[in-house]
Design a protein around this motif. Structure first.
Motif, PDB file in Angstrom:
ATOM      1  N   GLU A  34      71.477  59.110  52.162  1.00 27.21           N
ATOM      2  CA  GLU A  34      70.381  59.761  52.867  1.00 27.21           C
ATOM      3  C   GLU A  34      69.251  58.771  53.160  1.00 27.21           C
ATOM      4  OE1 GLU A  34      67.080  63.209  51.988  1.00 27.21           O
ATOM      5  OE2 GLU A  34      69.025  63.348  50.988  1.00 27.21           O
ATOM      6  N   ALA A  35      68.962  57.890  52.207  1.00 23.47           N
ATOM      7  CA  ALA A  35      67.876  56.916  52.387  1.00 23.47           C
ATOM      8  C   ALA A  35      68.186  55.924  53.495  1.00 23.47           C
ATOM      9  CB  ALA A  35      67.620  56.170  51.078  1.00 23.47           C
ATOM     10  N   THR A  36      69.462  55.555  53.640  1.00 20.82           N
ATOM     11  CA  THR A  36      69.805  54.574  54.669  1.00 20.82           C
ATOM     12  C   THR A  36      69.988  55.221  56.034  1.00 20.82           C
ATOM     13  OG1 THR A  36      72.159  54.742  54.165  1.00 20.82           O
ATOM     14  CG2 THR A  36      70.910  53.028  53.022  1.00 20.82           C
ATOM     15  N   GLY A  37      70.226  56.529  56.059  1.00 18.73           N
ATOM     16  CA  GLY A  37      70.409  57.211  57.337  1.00 18.73           C
ATOM     17  C   GLY A  37      71.650  56.762  58.073  1.00 18.73           C
ATOM     18  N   GLN A  38      72.577  56.157  57.367  1.00 23.45           N
ATOM     19  CA  GLN A  38      73.749  55.567  58.022  1.00 23.45           C
ATOM     20  C   GLN A  38      74.940  56.507  58.010  1.00 23.45           C
ATOM     21  OE1 GLN A  38      73.901  52.121  59.401  1.00 23.45           O
ATOM     22  NE2 GLN A  38      71.801  52.833  59.414  1.00 23.45           N
ATOM     23  N   ARG A  39      75.609  56.608  59.135  1.00 23.38           N
ATOM     24  CA  ARG A  39      76.858  57.343  59.224  1.00 23.38           C
ATOM     25  C   ARG A  39      77.946  56.465  59.829  1.00 23.38           C
ATOM     26  NH1 ARG A  39      76.408  60.533  55.484  1.00 23.38           N
ATOM     27  NH2 ARG A  39      74.725  62.023  55.586  1.00 23.38           N
ATOM     28  N   SER A  40      77.664  55.200  60.082  1.00 20.51           N
ATOM     29  CA  SER A  40      78.665  54.327  60.688  1.00 20.51           C
ATOM     30  C   SER A  40      79.627  53.817  59.628  1.00 20.51           C
ATOM     31  CB  SER A  40      77.990  53.147  61.386  1.00 20.51           C
ATOM     32  OG  SER A  40      77.489  52.234  60.438  1.00 20.51           O
ATOM     33  N   PHE A  41      80.804  53.433  60.081  1.00 19.22           N
ATOM     34  CA  PHE A  41      81.831  52.920  59.187  1.00 19.22           C
ATOM     35  C   PHE A  41      81.329  51.692  58.433  1.00 19.22           C
ATOM     36  CE2 PHE A  41      85.967  50.381  59.005  1.00 19.22           C
ATOM     37  CZ  PHE A  41      86.404  51.014  57.857  1.00 19.22           C
ATOM     38  N   GLY A  42      80.697  50.764  59.159  1.00 17.62           N
ATOM     39  CA  GLY A  42      80.202  49.542  58.529  1.00 17.62           C
ATOM     40  C   GLY A  42      79.207  49.816  57.421  1.00 17.62           C
ATOM     41  N   ALA A  43      78.250  50.691  57.681  1.00 18.93           N
ATOM     42  CA  ALA A  43      77.222  50.982  56.679  1.00 18.93           C
ATOM     43  C   ALA A  43      77.801  51.728  55.484  1.00 18.93           C
ATOM     44  CB  ALA A  43      76.102  51.796  57.306  1.00 18.93           C
ATOM     45  N   LEU A  44      78.754  52.615  55.728  1.00 20.91           N
ATOM     46  CA  LEU A  44      79.369  53.342  54.620  1.00 20.91           C
ATOM     47  C   LEU A  44      80.207  52.418  53.732  1.00 20.91           C
ATOM     48  CD1 LEU A  44      80.381  56.718  56.300  1.00 20.91           C
ATOM     49  CD2 LEU A  44      78.727  56.388  54.464  1.00 20.91           C
ATOM     50  N   LEU A  45      80.630  51.283  54.269  1.00 19.94           N
ATOM     51  CA  LEU A  45      81.319  50.276  53.448  1.00 19.94           C
ATOM     52  C   LEU A  45      80.332  49.345  52.774  1.00 19.94           C
ATOM     53  CD1 LEU A  45      84.194  49.183  55.833  1.00 19.94           C
ATOM     54  CD2 LEU A  45      84.314  50.752  53.905  1.00 19.94           C
ATOM     55  N   LEU A  46      79.253  49.054  53.485  1.00 21.90           N
ATOM     56  CA  LEU A  46      78.286  48.084  52.979  1.00 21.90           C
ATOM     57  C   LEU A  46      77.594  48.581  51.714  1.00 21.90           C
ATOM     58  CD1 LEU A  46      76.922  45.373  53.329  1.00 21.90           C
ATOM     59  CD2 LEU A  46      75.338  46.428  54.960  1.00 21.90           C
ATOM     60  N   VAL A  47      77.239  49.856  51.668  1.00 19.20           N
ATOM     61  CA  VAL A  47      76.530  50.381  50.493  1.00 19.20           C
ATOM     62  C   VAL A  47      77.365  50.233  49.218  1.00 19.20           C
ATOM     63  CG1 VAL A  47      75.517  52.441  49.431  1.00 19.20           C
ATOM     64  CG2 VAL A  47      74.983  51.885  51.807  1.00 19.20           C
ATOM     65  N   PRO A  48      78.621  50.735  49.171  1.00 17.72           N
ATOM     66  CA  PRO A  48      79.391  50.528  47.936  1.00 17.72           C
ATOM     67  C   PRO A  48      79.736  49.058  47.698  1.00 17.72           C
ATOM     68  CG  PRO A  48      80.752  51.606  49.587  1.00 17.72           C
ATOM     69  CD  PRO A  48      79.347  51.589  50.119  1.00 17.72           C
ATOM     70  N   GLY A  49      79.957  48.304  48.785  1.00 21.61           N
ATOM     71  CA  GLY A  49      80.257  46.885  48.622  1.00 21.61           C
ATOM     72  C   GLY A  49      79.132  46.140  47.936  1.00 21.61           C
ATOM     73  N   LEU A  50      77.901  46.392  48.377  1.00 27.32           N
ATOM     74  CA  LEU A  50      76.746  45.732  47.770  1.00 27.32           C
ATOM     75  C   LEU A  50      76.583  46.127  46.309  1.00 27.32           C
ATOM     76  CD1 LEU A  50      74.108  46.060  50.637  1.00 27.32           C
ATOM     77  CD2 LEU A  50      75.168  43.941  49.804  1.00 27.32           C
ATOM     78  N   LEU A  51      76.793  47.401  46.014  1.00 25.97           N
ATOM     79  CA  LEU A  51      76.606  47.867  44.638  1.00 25.97           C
ATOM     80  C   LEU A  51      77.683  47.324  43.700  1.00 25.97           C
ATOM     81  CD1 LEU A  51      75.423  51.501  45.371  1.00 25.97           C
ATOM     82  CD2 LEU A  51      74.033  49.539  44.696  1.00 25.97           C
ATOM     83  N   VAL A  52      78.907  47.165  44.220  1.00 27.85           N
ATOM     84  CA  VAL A  52      79.969  46.584  43.388  1.00 27.85           C
ATOM     85  C   VAL A  52      79.764  45.078  43.251  1.00 27.85           C
ATOM     86  CG1 VAL A  52      82.471  46.163  43.238  1.00 27.85           C
ATOM     87  CG2 VAL A  52      81.620  48.414  43.894  1.00 27.85           C
ATOM     88  N   PHE A  53      79.202  44.438  44.260  1.00 27.96           N
ATOM     89  CA  PHE A  53      78.894  43.003  44.181  1.00 27.96           C
ATOM     90  C   PHE A  53      77.778  42.728  43.178  1.00 27.96           C
ATOM     91  CE2 PHE A  53      76.340  39.379  45.803  1.00 27.96           C
ATOM     92  CZ  PHE A  53      77.257  38.375  45.557  1.00 27.96           C
ATOM     93  N   SER A  54      76.872  43.675  43.027  1.00 28.25           N
ATOM     94  CA  SER A  54      75.706  43.509  42.157  1.00 28.25           C
ATOM     95  C   SER A  54      76.107  43.638  40.679  1.00 28.25           C
ATOM     96  CB  SER A  54      74.659  44.576  42.488  1.00 28.25           C
ATOM     97  OG  SER A  54      75.010  45.821  41.902  1.00 28.25           O
ATOM     98  N   PRO A  55      75.160  43.429  39.771  1.00 29.65           N
ATOM     99  CA  PRO A  55      75.463  43.602  38.338  1.00 29.65           C
ATOM    100  C   PRO A  55      75.906  45.016  37.962  1.00 29.65           C
ATOM    101  CG  PRO A  55      73.465  42.315  38.597  1.00 29.65           C
ATOM    102  CD  PRO A  55      73.829  42.813  39.974  1.00 29.65           C
ATOM    103  N   LEU A  56      75.739  45.995  38.856  1.00 33.22           N
ATOM    104  CA  LEU A  56      76.219  47.348  38.560  1.00 33.22           C
ATOM    105  C   LEU A  56      77.736  47.380  38.379  1.00 33.22           C
ATOM    106  CD1 LEU A  56      74.114  49.639  40.940  1.00 33.22           C
ATOM    107  CD2 LEU A  56      73.947  49.471  38.459  1.00 33.22           C
ATOM    108  N   SER A  57      78.446  46.345  38.883  1.00 35.10           N
ATOM    109  CA  SER A  57      79.907  46.334  38.734  1.00 35.10           C
ATOM    110  C   SER A  57      80.320  46.261  37.269  1.00 35.10           C
ATOM    111  CB  SER A  57      80.523  45.162  39.503  1.00 35.10           C
ATOM    112  OG  SER A  57      80.172  43.928  38.908  1.00 35.10           O
ATOM    113  N   GLY A  58      79.371  45.908  36.395  1.00 38.03           N
ATOM    114  CA  GLY A  58      79.666  45.860  34.963  1.00 38.03           C
ATOM    115  C   GLY A  58      79.674  47.223  34.297  1.00 38.03           C
ATOM    116  N   ILE A  59      79.236  48.269  35.001  1.00 36.99           N
ATOM    117  CA  ILE A  59      79.266  49.628  34.441  1.00 36.99           C
ATOM    118  C   ILE A  59      80.706  50.133  34.489  1.00 36.99           C
ATOM    119  CG2 ILE A  59      78.482  52.017  34.699  1.00 36.99           C
ATOM    120  CD1 ILE A  59      75.906  50.950  35.938  1.00 36.99           C
ATOM    121  N   PRO A  60      81.308  50.427  33.345  1.00 37.23           N
ATOM    122  CA  PRO A  60      82.710  50.861  33.329  1.00 37.23           C
ATOM    123  C   PRO A  60      82.939  52.076  34.225  1.00 37.23           C
ATOM    124  CG  PRO A  60      81.942  50.433  31.100  1.00 37.23           C
ATOM    125  CD  PRO A  60      80.727  50.374  31.995  1.00 37.23           C
TER     126      PRO A  60
END
Length: 196
Positions: A34-60
């Motif tokens: 909702e915050a990003t306002g994105q409905r495009s394929f690229g943006a819907l991939l970018l959000v989880p991609g960035l979060l998995v790339f970040s230190p959050l990927s260490g959360i089991p």
């Protein structure tokens, strides 16, 4: 946020993500989208991609959760849907605010540099039939994420590949899509090391 004033680069997207949810409370995936306002394929991939790339990927379990989300989006694209549907159990998934804020800080550091190198180029990798092929690439990346949870922060590479693909699709930069494809080899190597 309308399609016209949606984020056009990584720094703006991250600034929108920082506003997700309520201060001091866990951040849900629904509030991120909702915050990003994105409905495009690229943006819907970018959000989880960035979060998995970040230190959050260490959360089991978090990379596996995002793998399910990416797989669902990619499958919908393959069958020709224009609008993406995500189930409530996915949208309701939450990350602790403190870890989320640290991840945003981690991602903002390289954002300016990334924004300087993206541009419209090799756009045939981001439109037409290539979009369906990119959906298959997403499925391959998502398939590596659950087993890579066994390697500490191994999913950061999968997150980087997904981020490059999503950013390439969003910015119509085919060079980033090619970089994402090249990272599949590294993911394959990690998986073979895991099973040997």
């Amino acid at each position: 946020m309308t399609r016209d004033d949606a984020p056009q680069n990584l720094r703006t997207l991250l600034e929108c993500l920082e506003q997700a949810g309520e201060p001091g409370q866990d951040v849900t995936l629904a509030s991120m989208l909702e915050a990003t306002g994105q409905r495009s394929f690229g943006a819907l991939l970018l959000v989880p991609g960035l979060l998995v790339f970040s230190p959050l990927s260490g959360i089991p379990g978090l990379p596996t959760f995002f793998a399910a989300m990416v797989g669902l989006i990619a499958l919908q694209l393959l069958i020709g849907r224009d609008h993406f549907w995500l189930p409530q159990w996915l949208l309701g998934r939450r990350a602790p605010r403190s870890k989320y804020d640290r991840a945003m800080g981690f991602l903002k550091r390289p954002a300016g540099w990334v924004d300087r190198i993206i541009r419209h180029r090799l756009t045939f990798f981001t439109s037409g039939l290539a979009v369906r092929l990119n959906a298959v690439l997403c499925l391959l990346i998502a398939a590596t994420m659950p087993p890579l949870e066994l390697i500490p922060f191994g999913n950061s590479i999968a997150g980087a590949a997904l981020s490059l693909l999503g950013l390439g699709m969003m910015a119509r930069d085919g060079a980033l899509v090619l970089l994402s494809i090249s990272m599949l080899g590294l993911l394959g190597y990690l998986l073979t090391r895991l099973w040997m």
